[in-house]
Each structure stands twice: as structure tokens, then as C-alpha cells.
Write an enzyme that holds these catalytic residues in place. Structure first.
Site, PDB file in Angstrom:
ATOM      1  N   ASP A 100     131.790  13.179  94.500  1.00  0.00           N
ATOM      2  CA  ASP A 100     130.948  14.375  93.332  1.00  0.00           C
ATOM      3  C   ASP A 100     129.502  13.880  93.463  1.00  0.00           C
ATOM      4  O   ASP A 100     128.880  14.317  94.356  1.00  0.00           O
ATOM      5  CB  ASP A 100     131.984  14.538  91.741  1.00  0.00           C
ATOM      6  N   ARG A 162     148.279  18.794  91.248  1.00  0.00           N
ATOM      7  CA  ARG A 162     148.278  17.054  91.440  1.00  0.00           C
ATOM      8  C   ARG A 162     149.197  17.435  92.909  1.00  0.00           C
ATOM      9  O   ARG A 162     148.689  16.794  93.786  1.00  0.00           O
ATOM     10  CB  ARG A 162     148.557  15.844  91.279  1.00  0.00           C
TER      11      ARG A 162
HETATM   12  P1  IMP Z   1     131.607  10.703  90.797  1.00  0.00           P
HETATM   13  O1  IMP Z   1     130.952  10.146  90.356  1.00  0.00           O
HETATM   14  O2  IMP Z   1     130.810  12.605  90.095  1.00  0.00           O
HETATM   15  O3  IMP Z   1     131.249  11.078  92.071  1.00  0.00           O
HETATM   16  O4  IMP Z   1     133.150  11.487  90.471  1.00  0.00           O
HETATM   17  C1  IMP Z   1     133.927  11.561  91.042  1.00  0.00           C
HETATM   18  C2  IMP Z   1     135.843  11.783  90.830  1.00  0.00           C
HETATM   19  O5  IMP Z   1     135.071  12.796  89.992  1.00  0.00           O
HETATM   20  C3  IMP Z   1     136.465  12.262  91.095  1.00  0.00           C
HETATM   21  O6  IMP Z   1     136.691  10.756  91.994  1.00  0.00           O
HETATM   22  C4  IMP Z   1     137.324  12.436  90.553  1.00  0.00           C
HETATM   23  O7  IMP Z   1     138.464  12.532  89.984  1.00  0.00           O
HETATM   24  C5  IMP Z   1     136.749  13.827  89.705  1.00  0.00           C
HETATM   25  N1  IMP Z   1     135.748  14.583  90.363  1.00  0.00           N
HETATM   26  C6  IMP Z   1     134.702  15.498  90.766  1.00  0.00           C
HETATM   27  N2  IMP Z   1     134.252  16.601  91.316  1.00  0.00           N
HETATM   28  C7  IMP Z   1     136.292  16.599  91.032  1.00  0.00           C
HETATM   29  C8  IMP Z   1     136.932  18.297  91.798  1.00  0.00           C
HETATM   30  O8  IMP Z   1     136.022  19.646  92.071  1.00  0.00           O
HETATM   31  N3  IMP Z   1     137.927  18.257  91.225  1.00  0.00           N
HETATM   32  C9  IMP Z   1     138.953  17.647  90.692  1.00  0.00           C
HETATM   33  N4  IMP Z   1     138.932  16.423  90.298  1.00  0.00           N
HETATM   34  C10 IMP Z   1     136.911  16.441  90.754  1.00  0.00           C
END
Ligand code: IMP
Ligand code: MG
Length: 188
Positions: A100, A162
Site C-alpha cells: 500500500d 481471508r
Molecule cells: P503499507 O505499509 O501501507 O504498504 O501496508 C501494507 C500492509 O497493509 C499490507 O501488508 C496489508 O497487511 C495491509 N493492507 C493494505 N491495504 C490493504 C487492503 O486493502 N486490504 C487488507 N489489508 C491491507
């Protein structure tokens, strides 16, 4: 089905893309010493399918992390469960369900790089590129995911959903109001 939720990537579309990713890794990593590092829990399903699509000897290892409560903007995470073995000299492929902002992963990559592997690359099933804060190189990208909240195929909302074989895009606001709304919608 209402506009609040719908299938974004079907089980079949996922299976086809995972096969392509496995083929690409098989081509790129012949004669290398690969370790696939799965970030629990979301990527467990993806890992299980991906390794069966890779026609090379490989190791798998797992890491479990949690974000620090108030520290979402730094990406610093707490390692709840570390890798079982060393990765010194190995060709590491980090397997993620979804990237993300990229904050979590970039922190994790720096942790892994400090252990002196031969190389580190990322294989992410979903890549929300428009949300990226930290620049990251995702060598193997399943899908360039729109800026929607997604669940299924390993990904959860509050530990739910999940086990759905398809990936759904859902209004996060609707899930907050009623975490079971998607389950109810699918039953109807
Ligand atoms: P980041 O540090 O913002 O890149 O976070 C990534 C993590 O957030 C992923 O490994 C997921 O566990 C969680 N995440 C981000 N977007 C989603 C989503 O749309 N659905 C479910 N989990 C998400
Ligand atoms: Mg994750």
C-alpha cells in the site's frame, strides 16, 4: 450485488497470474539459492500457490510483524516472529499480499538487507501504486491494484474474509459500520 462490494480479481484470474509470476521467477533464478520470505499472515495463501508454480529448488521462511500503534507514518514495525534461518548469501524474494504506502515493506527490506543476502527482490500479488509514499521496486507485481480496500485470498478485515478464494473490493466505511456486511451480502 450492491456497489459497496464486488469481485475485483476472480479465483481464475489470480491462478493465471500466479502461474505467470512463478514462470518468471523460474526463468530469472535458475542456479540461484532462493529463499521465499512470506510476511504473515496475509501472504500465506499466495505463497502456497506461488511456490507450486516455481520449478526450482527453494526454501521458504516466515516473518510475522506488527505495526507500532501510533507510528503508522514511519513504517517501523515490531518483529513478532523472525526468520528461522540466516539469509547470508541467499537470493531472497519477499512475498507480500499487498503493498500500500510501502512503509512497512521498505522498513522490512532494510532489516533483511542488513543480513547480507546476495539479493533481495519483492513479489507482491497486489500493488496499490497510487498510494505509494516510499519509492520501492516491486520486481514481480501481480496486479496494479486500484485504491480500494480489498479482502479475500489471504487478506482480511479484522481477521475476517481471508479464506475467500476471490478478491473483493469493499467500501471500508461499510465494513467499519458492520464487519459482517460482506458475508451477509454473499449469503443473500
Ligand atoms: P503499507 O505499509 O501501507 O504498504 O501496508 C501494507 C500492509 O497493509 C499490507 O501488508 C496489508 O497487511 C495491509 N493492507 C493494505 N491495504 C490493504 C487492503 O486493502 N486490504 C487488507 N489489508 C491491507
Ligand atoms: Mg501484509
Amino acid at each position: 450485488m450492491e456497489a459497496e462490494a464486488g469481485v475485483l480479481y476472480s479465483e481464475d484470474a489470480i491462478a493465471e497470474r500466479v502461474r505467470e509470476l512463478g514462470d518468471a521467477i523460474t526463468r530469472d533464478y535458475a542456479d540461484r539459492r532462493i529463499v521465499l520470505v512470506s510476511i504473515l499472515k496475509g501472504s500465506a495463501m499466495f505463497l502456497a500457490d506461488l511456490i507450486r508454480a516455481i520449478d526450482l529448488p527453494l526454501r521458504v521462511d516466515f516473518m510475522s510483524i506488527s505495526r507500532y500503534g501510533g507510528d503508522e507514518q514511519t513504517g517501523v514495525v515490531r518483529i513478532l516472529q523472525d526468520l528461522e534461518g540466516p539469509i547470508l548469501g541467499d537470493d531472497v524474494i519477499v512475498v507480500e499480499d499487498i503493498v500500500d504506502t510501502g512503509l512497512t515493506l521498505s522498513y522490512l527490506l532494510s532489516v533483511l538487507e542488513n543480513r547480507e543476502p546476495a539479493s533481495v527482490e519483492v513479489c507482491a500479488l497486489l500493488d496499490k501504486t497510487v498510494r505509494r509514499i516510499t519509492p520501492l521496486r516491486i520486481r514481480y507485481q501481480g496486479f496494479d491494484c486500484p485504491d480500494r480496500f480489498v479482502v479475500g485470498y489471504g487478506m482480511d478485515y479484522d481477521e475476517r474474509y481471508r479464506n475467500m478464494p476471490d478478491i473483493y473490493a469493499v467500501e471500508e466505511r461499510a465494513l467499519k459500520e458492520d464487519p459482517m456486511m460482506l458475508a451477509r451480502l454473499l449469503d443473500a
